[in-house]
Design a protein around this motif. Structure first.
Motif, PDB file in Angstrom:
ATOM      1  N   VAL A 281       0.839  -1.206   0.000  1.00  0.00           N
ATOM      2  CA  VAL A 281       0.000   0.000   0.000  1.00  0.00           C
ATOM      3  C   VAL A 281       0.869   1.249   0.000  1.00  0.00           C
ATOM      4  O   VAL A 281       0.635   2.197  -0.768  1.00  0.00           O
ATOM      5  CB  VAL A 281      -0.959  -0.002   1.210  1.00  0.00           C
ATOM      6  N   SER A 282       1.900   1.269   0.845  1.00  0.00           N
ATOM      7  CA  SER A 282       2.792   2.429   0.915  1.00  0.00           C
ATOM      8  C   SER A 282       3.528   2.633  -0.395  1.00  0.00           C
ATOM      9  O   SER A 282       3.647   3.770  -0.891  1.00  0.00           O
ATOM     10  CB  SER A 282       3.790   2.251   2.061  1.00  0.00           C
ATOM     11  N   LEU A 283       4.035   1.553  -1.012  1.00  0.00           N
ATOM     12  CA  LEU A 283       4.772   1.680  -2.272  1.00  0.00           C
ATOM     13  C   LEU A 283       3.873   2.160  -3.406  1.00  0.00           C
ATOM     14  O   LEU A 283       4.268   3.012  -4.211  1.00  0.00           O
ATOM     15  CB  LEU A 283       5.396   0.331  -2.640  1.00  0.00           C
ATOM     16  N   VAL A 284       2.650   1.650  -3.472  1.00  0.00           N
ATOM     17  CA  VAL A 284       1.716   2.075  -4.513  1.00  0.00           C
ATOM     18  C   VAL A 284       1.383   3.557  -4.355  1.00  0.00           C
ATOM     19  O   VAL A 284       1.311   4.309  -5.333  1.00  0.00           O
ATOM     20  CB  VAL A 284       0.434   1.214  -4.463  1.00  0.00           C
ATOM     21  N   ALA A 285       1.192   3.994  -3.110  1.00  0.00           N
ATOM     22  CA  ALA A 285       0.880   5.400  -2.870  1.00  0.00           C
ATOM     23  C   ALA A 285       2.070   6.307  -3.167  1.00  0.00           C
ATOM     24  O   ALA A 285       1.917   7.376  -3.767  1.00  0.00           O
ATOM     25  CB  ALA A 285       0.426   5.577  -1.415  1.00  0.00           C
ATOM     26  N   ILE A 286       3.253   5.880  -2.757  1.00  0.00           N
ATOM     27  CA  ILE A 286       4.451   6.692  -3.008  1.00  0.00           C
ATOM     28  C   ILE A 286       4.703   6.833  -4.497  1.00  0.00           C
ATOM     29  O   ILE A 286       5.136   7.894  -4.976  1.00  0.00           O
ATOM     30  CB  ILE A 286       5.664   6.072  -2.289  1.00  0.00           C
ATOM     31  N   GLU A 287       4.430   5.777  -5.262  1.00  0.00           N
ATOM     32  CA  GLU A 287       4.636   5.850  -6.705  1.00  0.00           C
ATOM     33  C   GLU A 287       3.749   6.919  -7.338  1.00  0.00           C
ATOM     34  O   GLU A 287       4.134   7.584  -8.299  1.00  0.00           O
ATOM     35  CB  GLU A 287       4.360   4.495  -7.357  1.00  0.00           C
ATOM     36  N   LEU A 375      -1.476  10.312   2.789  1.00  0.00           N
ATOM     37  CA  LEU A 375      -2.262   9.626   3.820  1.00  0.00           C
ATOM     38  C   LEU A 375      -2.165   8.115   3.671  1.00  0.00           C
ATOM     39  O   LEU A 375      -1.995   7.391   4.660  1.00  0.00           O
ATOM     40  CB  LEU A 375      -3.726  10.065   3.741  1.00  0.00           C
ATOM     41  N   ALA A 376      -2.300   7.623   2.436  1.00  0.00           N
ATOM     42  CA  ALA A 376      -2.242   6.180   2.210  1.00  0.00           C
ATOM     43  C   ALA A 376      -0.876   5.615   2.581  1.00  0.00           C
ATOM     44  O   ALA A 376      -0.774   4.583   3.246  1.00  0.00           O
ATOM     45  CB  ALA A 376      -2.567   5.871   0.748  1.00  0.00           C
ATOM     46  N   ALA A 377       0.184   6.297   2.147  1.00  0.00           N
ATOM     47  CA  ALA A 377       1.538   5.836   2.479  1.00  0.00           C
ATOM     48  C   ALA A 377       1.772   5.887   3.985  1.00  0.00           C
ATOM     49  O   ALA A 377       2.342   4.957   4.568  1.00  0.00           O
ATOM     50  CB  ALA A 377       2.568   6.693   1.753  1.00  0.00           C
ATOM     51  N   GLY A 378       1.317   6.970   4.619  1.00  0.00           N
ATOM     52  CA  GLY A 378       1.477   7.096   6.061  1.00  0.00           C
ATOM     53  C   GLY A 378       0.717   6.025   6.821  1.00  0.00           C
ATOM     54  O   GLY A 378       1.217   5.479   7.811  1.00  0.00           O
ATOM     55  N   TYR A 379      -0.480   5.711   6.357  1.00  0.00           N
ATOM     56  CA  TYR A 379      -1.268   4.676   7.028  1.00  0.00           C
ATOM     57  C   TYR A 379      -0.600   3.314   6.892  1.00  0.00           C
ATOM     58  O   TYR A 379      -0.565   2.526   7.844  1.00  0.00           O
ATOM     59  CB  TYR A 379      -2.678   4.627   6.443  1.00  0.00           C
ATOM     60  N   PHE A 382       2.367   3.327   9.250  1.00  0.00           N
ATOM     61  CA  PHE A 382       1.888   3.235  10.632  1.00  0.00           C
ATOM     62  C   PHE A 382       1.483   1.796  10.961  1.00  0.00           C
ATOM     63  O   PHE A 382       1.763   1.288  12.054  1.00  0.00           O
ATOM     64  CB  PHE A 382       0.703   4.173  10.833  1.00  0.00           C
ATOM     65  N   THR A 383       0.819   1.120  10.026  1.00  0.00           N
ATOM     66  CA  THR A 383       0.407  -0.264  10.248  1.00  0.00           C
ATOM     67  C   THR A 383       1.609  -1.170  10.428  1.00  0.00           C
ATOM     68  O   THR A 383       1.603  -2.068  11.276  1.00  0.00           O
ATOM     69  CB  THR A 383      -0.457  -0.760   9.069  1.00  0.00           C
ATOM     70  N   ILE A 384       2.655  -0.938   9.623  1.00  0.00           N
ATOM     71  CA  ILE A 384       3.868  -1.753   9.755  1.00  0.00           C
ATOM     72  C   ILE A 384       4.477  -1.588  11.146  1.00  0.00           C
ATOM     73  O   ILE A 384       4.816  -2.557  11.813  1.00  0.00           O
ATOM     74  CB  ILE A 384       4.895  -1.363   8.681  1.00  0.00           C
ATOM     75  N   VAL A 385       4.608  -0.340  11.579  1.00  0.00           N
ATOM     76  CA  VAL A 385       5.189  -0.081  12.908  1.00  0.00           C
ATOM     77  C   VAL A 385       4.321  -0.687  13.999  1.00  0.00           C
ATOM     78  O   VAL A 385       4.822  -1.336  14.937  1.00  0.00           O
ATOM     79  CB  VAL A 385       5.340   1.442  13.135  1.00  0.00           C
ATOM     80  N   GLU A 386       3.006  -0.532  13.887  1.00  0.00           N
ATOM     81  CA  GLU A 386       2.086  -1.054  14.892  1.00  0.00           C
ATOM     82  C   GLU A 386       2.173  -2.576  14.970  1.00  0.00           C
ATOM     83  O   GLU A 386       2.177  -3.150  16.060  1.00  0.00           O
ATOM     84  CB  GLU A 386       0.669  -0.625  14.559  1.00  0.00           C
TER      85      GLU A 386
END
Length: 389
Positions: A281-287, A375-379, A382-386
């Motif tokens: 999700v983070s990679l798709v959003a960052i792209e 927001l998508a990348a941050g979420y 955040f999920t990875i860290v959590e």
């Protein structure tokens, strides 16, 4: 009529507001005090001493507001949840004794707002003389399903039970164990459940066709925001019809393949599947922040996202409830997949309709794509860290 770059047209403003509500609404939850987030339950039945013990391990998560946490302690949250567990013998409700202890499952360096506590709750009592069957009833107010394993005279049952709110467990004989398999006669004798329990419990053949479809729908939309966020993030790079259709088709194909392989036991779902999905999700959003066109690695990335998504859907309570007490079967597997795909299409169509209505304005990438991608990348991060903590 000419629109100034610094002003949002009324229609565009409404669509943008709706899109923000769609995106944020998947994962913004109301504030709460300490609450039980998951429960595992082992019911020990001793037919010789005529005693029973229910060991419930409850993971309790705090609110972000310390003042709210002070109102309901972890012990209070566990005690409230334990009140939903109604122990019955031959349909007669029991009043077991309760013991509660708290264990810290996070290390000392974990911030207070991210700490996890496990509350161990024991419900103990005597099996009434003359009774034949043990039942556990889950109060309809209970906010989640309970997974239970029965251990009778040190012999664990072959299958776990998933008990839904307002449901009875499968009846378990409390007659002394004889030679051979201790649960063979129990299973045969429990074919006819008490009348009240039979009307409310899950049938032996499992959840029906409508329930299987609904389980797929809930697995996609209600377990986590990550599946919906992945779909929205996928649409941020480009809204070209050919590209979107190819990406959606590849994602659904990979998702269906992963669900089928995991459901049939060919490839087990890894324990870190949600971390993998969050990373995609983070990679798709960052792209979407870095590029304006589809690059060669885009489709392999979507394949990875579909595989992680499929394994994640198998790792949901909705899927566990679907297979409780029976095999999934090809028919119900197909209905489960159709439910996930229907949820996917709903999110994709609603998000695409709003993004298309906004994409004709000059401020689209700056005021819509960029904040949603962040927001998508941050979420995802955040999920990875959590999950690691």
């Amino acid at each position: 009529m000419r629109h100034h770059g610094c002003r949002f047209p009324l229609a565009g403003g409404i669509s943008l507001s709706f899109l923000w509500l769609l995106f944020v609404g998947f994962w913004v939850l109301p504030a709460h005090a300490h609450r039980v987030s998951s429960v595992s339950l082992i019911s020990y039945l001793n037919t010789k001493d005529r005693t029973y013990t229910l060991d419930a391990a409850m993971e309790v998560v705090p609110s972000e507001d310390p003042a709210v946490n002070d109102q309901i302690s972890p012990e209070d949250a566990a005690r409230e949840f334990a009140s939903y567990l109604i122990v019955m013998f031959d349909q007669a409700e029991q009043k077991p004794e309760m013991e509660i202890s708290v264990e810290e499952t996070s290390d000392e360096n974990t911030p207070e707002e991210l700490r996890r506590r496990q509350v161990l709750t024991k419900l103990k009592g005597k099996i009434p003389d003359g009774t034949k069957e043990f039942l556990l009833y889950l109060d309809p107010r209970c906010p989640m399903a309970v997974v239970m394993v029965v251990v009778k005279d040190d012999q664990p049952s072959r299958r776990m039970q998933v008990i839904l709110a307002g449901e009875y467990s499968r009846p378990v004989s409390v007659l002394p164990v004889e030679e051979g398999d201790p649960f063979t006669k129990q299973t045969e004798g429990a074919a006819t459940a008490p009348a009240a329990a039979a009307t409310k419990s899950v049938p032996a053949e499992g959840i029906g066709p409508v329930g299987a479809f609904a389980s797929g729908w809930r697995a996609f939309l209600h377990e986590s925001a990550l599946p919906a966020v992945l779909v929205i993030a996928m649409l941020l790079l480009t809204l070209g019809r050919t590209s979107v259709v190819w990406q959606a088709g590849i994602l659904l194909l990979a998702q269906g393949l992963a669900v089928s392989l995991a459901a049939w036991g060919v490839v087990p779902a890894p324990t870190w599947v949600w971390i993998g999905l969050a990373a995609v999700v983070s990679l798709v959003a960052i792209e979407a922040l870095l590029h304006h066109q589809v690059k060669p690695w885009r489709y392999p990335l979507i394949v990875a996202g579909g595989i992680f998504l499929g394994f994640a859907l198998i790792d949901t309570s909705a899927h566990s409830e679907l297979i409780a007490g029976s095999d999934l079967g090809t028919g119900r597997l197909i209905l489960f997949l159709l439910g996930t795909e229907a949820a996917f299409l709903l999110v994709a169509l609603v998000a695409a309709a709003n993004l298309l209505s906004l994409s004709r304005y000059e401020w689209y990438r700056k005021s819509v794509v960029t904040p949603l991608a962040v927001l998508a990348a941050g979420y995802g991060l955040f999920t990875i860290v959590e999950r690691f903590l």
